[in-house]
Write a protein that holds these residues in place. Structure first.
Motif, PDB file in Angstrom:
ATOM      1  N   VAL A  52      52.132  64.825  86.040  1.00 50.31           N
ATOM      2  CA  VAL A  52      51.767  63.803  87.027  1.00 50.31           C
ATOM      3  C   VAL A  52      51.745  64.477  88.395  1.00 50.31           C
ATOM      4  O   VAL A  52      52.701  65.176  88.768  1.00 50.31           O
ATOM      5  CB  VAL A  52      52.761  62.629  87.042  1.00 50.31           C
ATOM      6  CG1 VAL A  52      52.332  61.587  88.084  1.00 50.31           C
ATOM      7  CG2 VAL A  52      52.859  61.983  85.661  1.00 50.31           C
ATOM      8  N   ILE A  53      50.648  64.299  89.116  1.00 51.19           N
ATOM      9  CA  ILE A  53      50.498  64.919  90.429  1.00 51.19           C
ATOM     10  C   ILE A  53      50.045  63.878  91.448  1.00 51.19           C
ATOM     11  O   ILE A  53      49.641  62.766  91.098  1.00 51.19           O
ATOM     12  CB  ILE A  53      49.472  66.068  90.402  1.00 51.19           C
ATOM     13  CG1 ILE A  53      48.082  65.538  89.998  1.00 51.19           C
ATOM     14  CG2 ILE A  53      49.929  67.175  89.465  1.00 51.19           C
ATOM     15  CD1 ILE A  53      46.979  66.578  90.073  1.00 51.19           C
ATOM     16  N   ARG A  54      50.107  64.250  92.696  1.00 54.71           N
ATOM     17  CA  ARG A  54      49.564  63.422  93.767  1.00 54.71           C
ATOM     18  C   ARG A  54      48.635  64.297  94.599  1.00 54.71           C
ATOM     19  O   ARG A  54      49.041  65.329  95.137  1.00 54.71           O
ATOM     20  CB  ARG A  54      50.695  62.887  94.661  1.00 54.71           C
ATOM     21  CG  ARG A  54      50.257  61.967  95.790  1.00 54.71           C
ATOM     22  CD  ARG A  54      49.650  60.676  95.254  1.00 54.71           C
ATOM     23  NE  ARG A  54      49.412  59.720  96.330  1.00 54.71           N
ATOM     24  CZ  ARG A  54      50.080  58.574  96.452  1.00 54.71           C
ATOM     25  NH1 ARG A  54      51.035  58.245  95.589  1.00 54.71           N
ATOM     26  NH2 ARG A  54      49.799  57.751  97.438  1.00 54.71           N
ATOM     27  N   ASP A 180      49.239  58.137  92.251  1.00 56.20           N
ATOM     28  CA  ASP A 180      49.563  59.309  91.443  1.00 56.20           C
ATOM     29  C   ASP A 180      48.519  59.462  90.343  1.00 56.20           C
ATOM     30  O   ASP A 180      47.931  58.481  89.882  1.00 56.20           O
ATOM     31  CB  ASP A 180      50.946  59.152  90.813  1.00 56.20           C
ATOM     32  CG  ASP A 180      52.069  59.164  91.840  1.00 56.20           C
ATOM     33  OD1 ASP A 180      51.791  59.492  93.017  1.00 56.20           O
ATOM     34  OD2 ASP A 180      53.210  58.827  91.471  1.00 56.20           O
ATOM     35  N   PHE A 181      48.312  60.703  89.917  1.00 54.12           N
ATOM     36  CA  PHE A 181      47.323  60.988  88.880  1.00 54.12           C
ATOM     37  C   PHE A 181      48.033  61.575  87.670  1.00 54.12           C
ATOM     38  O   PHE A 181      48.730  62.591  87.770  1.00 54.12           O
ATOM     39  CB  PHE A 181      46.276  61.967  89.395  1.00 54.12           C
ATOM     40  CG  PHE A 181      45.150  62.238  88.436  1.00 54.12           C
ATOM     41  CD1 PHE A 181      44.253  61.236  88.093  1.00 54.12           C
ATOM     42  CD2 PHE A 181      44.985  63.494  87.869  1.00 54.12           C
ATOM     43  CE1 PHE A 181      43.204  61.476  87.205  1.00 54.12           C
ATOM     44  CE2 PHE A 181      43.934  63.751  86.989  1.00 54.12           C
ATOM     45  CZ  PHE A 181      43.048  62.732  86.656  1.00 54.12           C
ATOM     46  N   THR A 182      47.866  60.937  86.529  1.00 53.29           N
ATOM     47  CA  THR A 182      48.458  61.416  85.282  1.00 53.29           C
ATOM     48  C   THR A 182      47.457  62.289  84.539  1.00 53.29           C
ATOM     49  O   THR A 182      46.359  61.836  84.202  1.00 53.29           O
ATOM     50  CB  THR A 182      48.869  60.235  84.383  1.00 53.29           C
ATOM     51  OG1 THR A 182      49.798  59.398  85.076  1.00 53.29           O
ATOM     52  CG2 THR A 182      49.528  60.748  83.105  1.00 53.29           C
ATOM     53  N   ILE A 183      47.836  63.534  84.315  1.00 51.92           N
ATOM     54  CA  ILE A 183      46.980  64.470  83.596  1.00 51.92           C
ATOM     55  C   ILE A 183      47.395  64.485  82.125  1.00 51.92           C
ATOM     56  O   ILE A 183      48.551  64.771  81.804  1.00 51.92           O
ATOM     57  CB  ILE A 183      47.096  65.887  84.175  1.00 51.92           C
ATOM     58  CG1 ILE A 183      46.698  65.900  85.650  1.00 51.92           C
ATOM     59  CG2 ILE A 183      46.226  66.863  83.386  1.00 51.92           C
ATOM     60  CD1 ILE A 183      46.932  67.241  86.332  1.00 51.92           C
ATOM     61  N   SER A 197      43.115  61.261  81.058  1.00 57.28           N
ATOM     62  CA  SER A 197      43.767  61.321  82.372  1.00 57.28           C
ATOM     63  C   SER A 197      43.334  60.127  83.223  1.00 57.28           C
ATOM     64  O   SER A 197      42.203  59.649  83.101  1.00 57.28           O
ATOM     65  CB  SER A 197      43.403  62.623  83.086  1.00 57.28           C
ATOM     66  OG  SER A 197      43.766  63.744  82.309  1.00 57.28           O
ATOM     67  N   SER A 198      44.237  59.658  84.100  1.00 62.16           N
ATOM     68  CA  SER A 198      43.906  58.475  84.896  1.00 62.16           C
ATOM     69  C   SER A 198      44.826  58.336  86.104  1.00 62.16           C
ATOM     70  O   SER A 198      45.910  58.942  86.149  1.00 62.16           O
ATOM     71  CB  SER A 198      44.009  57.210  84.042  1.00 62.16           C
ATOM     72  OG  SER A 198      45.344  57.036  83.582  1.00 62.16           O
ATOM     73  N   PHE A 199      44.374  57.537  87.061  1.00 61.08           N
ATOM     74  CA  PHE A 199      45.191  57.225  88.224  1.00 61.08           C
ATOM     75  C   PHE A 199      46.097  56.034  87.918  1.00 61.08           C
ATOM     76  O   PHE A 199      45.700  55.093  87.218  1.00 61.08           O
ATOM     77  CB  PHE A 199      44.312  56.893  89.437  1.00 61.08           C
ATOM     78  CG  PHE A 199      43.718  58.103  90.092  1.00 61.08           C
ATOM     79  CD1 PHE A 199      44.461  58.863  90.971  1.00 61.08           C
ATOM     80  CD2 PHE A 199      42.412  58.478  89.819  1.00 61.08           C
ATOM     81  CE1 PHE A 199      43.920  59.989  91.580  1.00 61.08           C
ATOM     82  CE2 PHE A 199      41.859  59.597  90.419  1.00 61.08           C
ATOM     83  CZ  PHE A 199      42.621  60.354  91.302  1.00 61.08           C
TER      84      PHE A 199
END
Length: 251
Positions: A52-54, A180-183, A197-199
Motif C-alpha cells: 500500500v502506497i500513497r 492510498d493505493f493498494t498494489i 490494484s485500486s485506490f
C-alpha cells in the motif's frame, strides 16, 4: 513553493488531467546499478505481490507530480543487453525506433516478431510514501521513487476523471484529500498483472502538519529523468545498438 503554500494552493485535479492528456502527444548499457531511491513491491515465488502506497504531490514547481519517458530493454544476438532511454522521450529521432519502424513495415512477419521484442516501454516515475510493505517492513514510512507502467497510470487517470456520475474526481497526489493505493500483483501468462490494484477511499496522510511537511521535504527531484543531458546522443545509441545486435566487435 513552500509546504505551507502547497497546502493553501493545491493543484486542481483538472489541471493534472490536462497535463497528462498533453503528454500523450509526445513520443518516450548494461543493466544500471541499483538505485537506492527506487522502490518496487516484492513478489513471492509464484509472482504475487502486495503493498500500500500513497502518491505524493512532487515538488511544487514541477508541472506534474510524475515524469514519463520511453526506454528499450532487450538482449541482443551478441548476448549483451540494450537498456537505454529512447530519444523519442524528448521528441527526437532515435536509432532503434527508426530500425523498428523499418522492420515493422517490411511486410515480413518474423521482422514484426523481433520488433515486438525490442519495442519501446512507457515508464512513469513518482514520489510515494510506503504505507504497507509486508515483505519489507523496514520500507514503511519511507519516501521512495516508484517506477510504474501504463496500467497503474490508467488507474490514476480513472481516479481523476471518473466515468460515472456518482463518482467524484479525486487527486490521488493530494496529501489531504487524496487516497492510498493498494498494489496487488498476480502473475498471468508469465507477466505481472496489476488489474486488481485500486485506490482506497479518500483520506489524509496520517500525521500533523509538521509530519506532513517532513514527508514533503523528503521527496526527490524528478527532473533528472527527463533532462536531455541524461540521455545519450543519437550516435552513442547507434553505436551501442550496433554492438548489441552483433554488427560490430567491441573495443
Amino acid at each position: 513553493m513552500s509546504f505551507a503554500q502547497l497546502k493553501s494552493n493545491r493543484t486542481d485535479v483538472s489541471k493534472l488531467v490536462e497535463a497528462a492528456n498533453g503528454q500523450n502527444g509526445v513520443q518516450d548499457n548494461q543493466r544500471p546499478a541499483q538505485d537506492e531511491r527506487m522502490w518496487q513491491p516484492t513478489r513471492d515465488k509464484v509472482g504475487n505481490g502486495y503493498a500500500v502506497i500513497r502518491f505524493l504531490p512532487g515538488q511544487a514547481d514541477a508541472p506534474t507530480p510524475w515524469v514519463r519517458y520511453w526506454d528499450h530493454a532487450f538482449k541482443g544476438p551478441s548476448g549483451q543487453w540494450y537498456i537505454e532511454k529512447s530519444l523519442t522521450s524528448l521528441g527526437k529521432a532515435d536509432p532503434l525506433s527508426e530500425l523498428n519502424s523499418k522492420m515493422w513495415n517490411s511486410g515480413v512477419e518474423s521482422d514484426k516478431t523481433i520488433v515486438r521484442q525490442r519495442k519501446r516501454n512507457l515508464r512513469y516515475i513518482a514520489n510515494v510514501l510506503i504505507i504497507s510493505d509486508p515483505a519489507n517492513p523496514a520500507n514503511e514510512g519511507q519516501v521512495k521513487l516508484y517506477r510504474f507502467g501504463k496500467k497503474i497510470f490508467d488507474k490514476i487517470m480513472d481516479s481523476m476523471q471518473p466515468q460515472f456520475p456518482d463518482e467524484k474526481p479525486v487527486n490521488p497526489f493530494d496529501m489531504w484529500e487524496g487516497a492510498d493505493f493498494t498494489i496487488k500483483i498476480r502473475k498471468l501468462d508469465g507477466y505481472p498483472n496489476y488489474d486488481a490494484s485500486s485506490f482506497k477511499s479518500t483520506s489524509a496522510v496520517n500525521g500533523d502538519d509538521a509530519e506532513l511537511e517532513g514527508i514533503y521535504n523528503k521527496q526527490y527531484d524528478l527532473s533528472e529523468f527527463t533532462d536531455p543531458k541524461n540521455y545519450k546522443s543519437y550516435d552513442e545509441l547507434k553505436s551501442r545498438l550496433t554492438l548489441v545486435l552483433g554488427e560490430s566487435a567491441p573495443r
